[in-house]
Design an enzyme around this catalytic site. Structure first.
Site, PDB file in Angstrom:
ATOM      1  N   ASN A 184      -3.812   5.851  -2.535  1.00 44.49           N
ATOM      2  CA  ASN A 184      -3.506   5.968  -1.104  1.00 44.49           C
ATOM      3  C   ASN A 184      -2.882   7.310  -0.721  1.00 44.49           C
ATOM      4  OD1 ASN A 184      -4.634   3.589  -0.415  1.00 44.49           O
ATOM      5  ND2 ASN A 184      -2.741   2.428  -0.260  1.00 44.49           N
TER       6      ASN A 184
ATOM      7  N   SER B 295       0.830  -1.206   0.000  1.00 44.65           N
ATOM      8  CA  SER B 295       0.000   0.000   0.000  1.00 44.65           C
ATOM      9  C   SER B 295       0.863   1.253   0.000  1.00 44.65           C
ATOM     10  CB  SER B 295      -0.843   0.039   1.283  1.00 44.65           C
ATOM     11  OG  SER B 295      -1.670  -1.073   1.376  1.00 44.65           O
TER      12      SER B 295
ATOM     13  N   GLU C 192      -3.658  -0.447  -9.651  1.00 44.23           N
ATOM     14  CA  GLU C 192      -2.591   0.491 -10.012  1.00 44.23           C
ATOM     15  C   GLU C 192      -1.369  -0.336 -10.404  1.00 44.23           C
ATOM     16  OE1 GLU C 192      -3.466   4.311  -7.125  1.00 44.23           O
ATOM     17  OE2 GLU C 192      -2.488   2.602  -6.228  1.00 44.23           O
TER      18      GLU C 192
ATOM     19  N   HIS D 116      -1.069  -2.940  -7.394  1.00 42.12           N
ATOM     20  CA  HIS D 116      -1.808  -2.557  -6.184  1.00 42.12           C
ATOM     21  C   HIS D 116      -3.308  -2.727  -6.418  1.00 42.12           C
ATOM     22  CE1 HIS D 116      -3.024   0.630  -3.048  1.00 42.12           C
ATOM     23  NE2 HIS D 116      -2.827  -0.522  -2.456  1.00 42.12           N
TER      24      HIS D 116
HETATM   25  N1  CAA Z   1     -16.796 -11.832  -3.164  1.00 39.86           N
HETATM   26  C1  CAA Z   1     -17.901 -11.918  -3.937  1.00 39.86           C
HETATM   27  N2  CAA Z   1     -18.996 -11.153  -3.744  1.00 39.86           N
HETATM   28  C2  CAA Z   1     -18.980 -10.300  -2.699  1.00 39.86           C
HETATM   29  C3  CAA Z   1     -17.866 -10.165  -1.840  1.00 39.86           C
HETATM   30  C4  CAA Z   1     -16.740 -10.972  -2.118  1.00 39.86           C
HETATM   31  N3  CAA Z   1     -15.623 -10.916  -1.383  1.00 39.86           N
HETATM   32  N4  CAA Z   1     -18.148  -9.247  -0.888  1.00 39.86           N
HETATM   33  C5  CAA Z   1     -19.388  -8.807  -1.137  1.00 39.86           C
HETATM   34  N5  CAA Z   1     -19.900  -9.438  -2.222  1.00 39.86           N
HETATM   35  C6  CAA Z   1     -21.209  -9.203  -2.861  1.00 39.86           C
HETATM   36  C7  CAA Z   1     -22.359  -9.280  -1.884  1.00 39.86           C
HETATM   37  O1  CAA Z   1     -22.854 -10.598  -1.824  1.00 39.86           O
HETATM   38  C8  CAA Z   1     -23.355  -8.327  -2.545  1.00 39.86           C
HETATM   39  O2  CAA Z   1     -24.001  -8.938  -3.651  1.00 39.86           O
HETATM   40  P1  CAA Z   1     -25.448  -8.392  -4.197  1.00 39.86           P
HETATM   41  O3  CAA Z   1     -25.320  -6.939  -4.460  1.00 39.86           O
HETATM   42  O4  CAA Z   1     -25.672  -9.184  -5.440  1.00 39.86           O
HETATM   43  O5  CAA Z   1     -26.378  -8.696  -3.067  1.00 39.86           O
HETATM   44  C9  CAA Z   1     -22.484  -7.243  -3.133  1.00 39.86           C
HETATM   45  O6  CAA Z   1     -21.186  -7.837  -3.294  1.00 39.86           O
HETATM   46  C10 CAA Z   1     -22.400  -6.015  -2.268  1.00 39.86           C
HETATM   47  O7  CAA Z   1     -21.935  -6.362  -0.970  1.00 39.86           O
HETATM   48  P2  CAA Z   1     -22.607  -5.903   0.397  1.00 39.86           P
HETATM   49  O8  CAA Z   1     -24.098  -5.908   0.289  1.00 39.86           O
HETATM   50  O9  CAA Z   1     -21.974  -6.680   1.507  1.00 39.86           O
HETATM   51  O10 CAA Z   1     -22.114  -4.440   0.684  1.00 39.86           O
HETATM   52  P3  CAA Z   1     -22.095  -3.079  -0.117  1.00 39.86           P
HETATM   53  O11 CAA Z   1     -23.199  -2.916  -1.079  1.00 39.86           O
HETATM   54  O12 CAA Z   1     -21.874  -2.054   0.932  1.00 39.86           O
HETATM   55  O13 CAA Z   1     -20.745  -3.144  -0.983  1.00 39.86           O
HETATM   56  C11 CAA Z   1     -18.403  -2.693  -0.921  1.00 39.86           C
HETATM   57  C12 CAA Z   1     -19.555  -3.524  -0.378  1.00 39.86           C
HETATM   58  C13 CAA Z   1     -18.172  -2.981  -2.394  1.00 39.86           C
HETATM   59  C14 CAA Z   1     -17.180  -3.124  -0.127  1.00 39.86           C
HETATM   60  C15 CAA Z   1     -18.711  -1.170  -0.765  1.00 39.86           C
HETATM   61  O14 CAA Z   1     -19.127  -0.895   0.553  1.00 39.86           O
HETATM   62  C16 CAA Z   1     -17.499  -0.317  -1.072  1.00 39.86           C
HETATM   63  O15 CAA Z   1     -17.191  -0.050  -2.221  1.00 39.86           O
HETATM   64  N6  CAA Z   1     -16.798   0.168  -0.016  1.00 39.86           N
HETATM   65  C17 CAA Z   1     -15.583   0.946  -0.175  1.00 39.86           C
HETATM   66  C18 CAA Z   1     -14.415   0.038  -0.434  1.00 39.86           C
HETATM   67  C19 CAA Z   1     -13.126   0.792  -0.630  1.00 39.86           C
HETATM   68  O16 CAA Z   1     -13.032   2.001  -0.581  1.00 39.86           O
HETATM   69  N7  CAA Z   1     -12.072   0.005  -0.859  1.00 39.86           N
HETATM   70  C20 CAA Z   1     -10.734   0.530  -0.984  1.00 39.86           C
HETATM   71  C21 CAA Z   1     -10.020   0.315   0.315  1.00 39.86           C
HETATM   72  S1  CAA Z   1      -8.415   1.038   0.321  1.00 39.86           S
HETATM   73  C22 CAA Z   1      -7.461  -0.100  -0.427  1.00 39.86           C
HETATM   74  O17 CAA Z   1      -7.878  -1.168  -0.792  1.00 39.86           O
HETATM   75  C23 CAA Z   1      -6.035   0.300  -0.659  1.00 39.86           C
HETATM   76  C24 CAA Z   1      -5.065   0.083   0.411  1.00 39.86           C
HETATM   77  O18 CAA Z   1      -3.900  -0.093   0.068  1.00 39.86           O
HETATM   78  C25 CAA Z   1      -5.390   0.120   1.852  1.00 39.86           C
HETATM   79  P1  NAD Z   2      -3.319  -9.735   6.019  1.00 41.92           P
HETATM   80  O1  NAD Z   2      -2.708  -9.598   7.367  1.00 41.92           O
HETATM   81  O2  NAD Z   2      -4.781  -9.965   5.918  1.00 41.92           O
HETATM   82  O3  NAD Z   2      -2.601 -10.922   5.198  1.00 41.92           O
HETATM   83  C1  NAD Z   2      -1.223 -11.120   5.117  1.00 41.92           C
HETATM   84  C2  NAD Z   2      -0.986 -12.621   4.984  1.00 41.92           C
HETATM   85  O4  NAD Z   2       0.370 -12.849   4.637  1.00 41.92           O
HETATM   86  C3  NAD Z   2      -1.258 -13.392   6.282  1.00 41.92           C
HETATM   87  O5  NAD Z   2      -2.214 -14.391   6.015  1.00 41.92           O
HETATM   88  C4  NAD Z   2       0.115 -13.975   6.668  1.00 41.92           C
HETATM   89  O6  NAD Z   2       0.010 -15.275   7.226  1.00 41.92           O
HETATM   90  C5  NAD Z   2       0.804 -14.028   5.311  1.00 41.92           C
HETATM   91  N1  NAD Z   2       2.264 -13.996   5.388  1.00 41.92           N
HETATM   92  C6  NAD Z   2       3.031 -13.191   6.142  1.00 41.92           C
HETATM   93  N2  NAD Z   2       4.336 -13.431   5.877  1.00 41.92           N
HETATM   94  C7  NAD Z   2       4.385 -14.422   4.937  1.00 41.92           C
HETATM   95  C8  NAD Z   2       5.424 -15.088   4.247  1.00 41.92           C
HETATM   96  N3  NAD Z   2       6.717 -14.779   4.485  1.00 41.92           N
HETATM   97  N4  NAD Z   2       5.092 -16.033   3.327  1.00 41.92           N
HETATM   98  C9  NAD Z   2       3.806 -16.330   3.092  1.00 41.92           C
HETATM   99  N5  NAD Z   2       2.773 -15.711   3.712  1.00 41.92           N
HETATM  100  C10 NAD Z   2       3.053 -14.773   4.614  1.00 41.92           C
HETATM  101  O7  NAD Z   2      -2.885  -8.426   5.213  1.00 41.92           O
HETATM  102  P2  NAD Z   2      -3.594  -7.765   3.920  1.00 41.92           P
HETATM  103  O8  NAD Z   2      -4.575  -6.759   4.371  1.00 41.92           O
HETATM  104  O9  NAD Z   2      -3.989  -8.843   2.983  1.00 41.92           O
HETATM  105  O10 NAD Z   2      -2.362  -6.951   3.317  1.00 41.92           O
HETATM  106  C11 NAD Z   2      -1.382  -7.573   2.508  1.00 41.92           C
HETATM  107  C12 NAD Z   2      -0.657  -6.515   1.697  1.00 41.92           C
HETATM  108  O11 NAD Z   2      -1.610  -5.852   0.849  1.00 41.92           O
HETATM  109  C13 NAD Z   2       0.012  -5.420   2.530  1.00 41.92           C
HETATM  110  O12 NAD Z   2       1.175  -5.017   1.875  1.00 41.92           O
HETATM  111  C14 NAD Z   2      -1.039  -4.319   2.511  1.00 41.92           C
HETATM  112  O13 NAD Z   2      -0.497  -3.036   2.727  1.00 41.92           O
HETATM  113  C15 NAD Z   2      -1.586  -4.449   1.098  1.00 41.92           C
HETATM  114  N6  NAD Z   2      -2.945  -3.936   0.884  1.00 41.92           N
HETATM  115  C16 NAD Z   2      -3.876  -4.044   1.864  1.00 41.92           C
HETATM  116  C17 NAD Z   2      -5.156  -3.557   1.619  1.00 41.92           C
HETATM  117  C18 NAD Z   2      -6.233  -3.654   2.652  1.00 41.92           C
HETATM  118  O14 NAD Z   2      -7.295  -3.026   2.486  1.00 41.92           O
HETATM  119  N7  NAD Z   2      -6.067  -4.413   3.721  1.00 41.92           N
HETATM  120  C19 NAD Z   2      -5.471  -3.002   0.371  1.00 41.92           C
HETATM  121  C20 NAD Z   2      -4.488  -2.941  -0.638  1.00 41.92           C
HETATM  122  C21 NAD Z   2      -3.205  -3.399  -0.345  1.00 41.92           C
END
Ligand code: CAA
Ligand code: NAD
Length: 290
Positions: A190, A119, A152, A140
């Site tokens: 991010n 991330s 990305e 990403h």
């Molecule tokens: N696999 C398959 N289907 C799934 C699923 C999964 N893992 N999770 C949910 N679904 C399905 C549900 O069954 C549901 O289906 P129907 O519409 O047909 O009923 C549908 O997807 C919608 O799910 P929910 O009803 O549970 O919830 P929702 O309508 O609120 O949608 C969401 C869920 C898509 C997560 C929405 O809330 C959303 O877009 N949230 C924001 C997510 C976001 O911003 N993500 C980025 C995070 S940051 C990041 O990832 C980067 C980083 O590095 C940290």
């Molecule tokens: P997580 O803690 O859910 O999963 C990480 C997994 O990696 C664990 O199951 C752990 O057992 C496994 N692991 C650790 N060391 C290992 C190794 N040496 N060999 C094999 N497996 C190993 O974490 P996450 O949320 O899936 O995040 C994973 C990566 O993705 C991070 O770099 C995070 O920043 C990035 N990311 C996270 C998100 C998010 O929303 N959580 C979104 C985008 C990117």
């Protein structure tokens, strides 16, 4: 270069989703976890997601069986020796990731593309650690991988054009829309999203508004699908802290990257959000309790 054999290291929140969409795209996918328990947990998540897609009519039972058959679980990194691409999705810790890429540089074949789902960390440093910086990219994906349409694709000054192009095509094959990004902190999403999430925490710390009101405000005031506090718990408070910690150390004068005290406190108490059942909210499965 065509990518057919893919390795995914880490089958947690992100890795299980990446493994699934790569398999849905027709690739043979070897998924490596640290141990058998973590592997089983990740595979269960994939089964749950596939079942949901079948139930909603988005995947036929036959296609679902194909997705599952193309997934090859393992706890041995050596099983990635024949991969065309390996995507790392382990814990957000740069030292641990560099160690993994150093090992991957030795185990994988010479033209294998190496990718990190980090991330926040510099892709270039992982590329250097692998000994194959020309083959290193960022891929990403977003959480939940099965539903989020973006990936990305990050290139460093050392990334070979062919490696970048193949990774970009792989993103499409996973059913995603790829965008090109440079190796800057947080890439595109991010860099904008994390300061916003941290600012929501600072708002709670100052007592300006409750978590629930902040979330309602952003959902109804901006039409965001979930508010920032809900999203913090959804992403994982540990992951958010790892991201902010890394940036604060590298950019100590950037106030946007300062790690809020409540975030450190919750993580120290093992309140990671959805994954541990408690964060800013209490969770029941995939939803915060009302
Ligand atoms: N696999 C398959 N289907 C799934 C699923 C999964 N893992 N999770 C949910 N679904 C399905 C549900 O069954 C549901 O289906 P129907 O519409 O047909 O009923 C549908 O997807 C919608 O799910 P929910 O009803 O549970 O919830 P929702 O309508 O609120 O949608 C969401 C869920 C898509 C997560 C929405 O809330 C959303 O877009 N949230 C924001 C997510 C976001 O911003 N993500 C980025 C995070 S940051 C990041 O990832 C980067 C980083 O590095 C940290
Ligand atoms: P997580 O803690 O859910 O999963 C990480 C997994 O990696 C664990 O199951 C752990 O057992 C496994 N692991 C650790 N060391 C290992 C190794 N040496 N060999 C094999 N497996 C190993 O974490 P996450 O949320 O899936 O995040 C994973 C990566 O993705 C991070 O770099 C995070 O920043 C990035 N990311 C996270 C998100 C998010 O929303 N959580 C979104 C985008 C990117």
């Amino acid at each position: 270069m065509t990518i057919s054999n893919v390795g995914i290291v880490g089958c947690g929140l992100m890795g299980h989703g990446i493994a699934q969409v790569a398999s849905q795209g027709g690739c043979e996918v070897t998924v490596v976890e640290a141990d058998a328990d973590a592997l089983e947990k990740g595979l269960k998540r994939i089964d749950g997601s596939i079942a949901k897609l079948v139930e909603k009519g988005k995947l036929t039972a036959e296609a679902a069986a194909g997705v599952r058959n193309r997934l090859h679980p393992s706890t041995r990194i050596q099983d990635l020796s024949n991969c065309d691409l390996v995507v790392e999705a382990i814990v957000e810790n740069l030292d641990v990731k560099k160690k993994l890429f150093a090992d991957l540089g030795k185990i994988t074949k010479e033209n294998c593309i190496l990718a990190s789902n980090t991330s926040s960390f510099p892709i270039g440093e992982m590329g250097d650690a692998s000994g194959r910086p020309g083959k290193m990219v960022g891929l990403h994906f977003f959480n939940p991988v099965q539903l989020m349409q973006l990936v990305e694709v990050v290139r460093t000054p050392k990334t070979e054009e062919a490696a970048f192009a193949a990774a970009f095509e792989f993103g499409k094959r996973c059913g995603k829309t790829p965008v090109a990004a440079k190796d800057t902190p947080g890439f595109i999403v991010n860099r904008l999203l994390v300061p916003y999430l941290l600012e929501a925490i600072r708002m709670i710390e100052r007592g300006d508004a409750t978590p629930r009101d902040i979330d309602t405000a952003m959902r109804l005031g901006c039409n965001f699908p979930m508010g920032p506090v809900h999203l913090l718990d959804y992403v994982g408070l540990d992951t958010t802290q790892f991201i902010a910690d890394g940036w604060e150390k590298r950019y100590p004068n950037e106030s946007l990257f300062k790690v809020p005290g409540i975030l450190k406190k919750l993580v120290a108490e093992k309140k990671m959000g959805r994954k541990s059942g408690r964060g800013f909210y209490e969770w029941e499965g995939d939803k915060p309790k009302a």
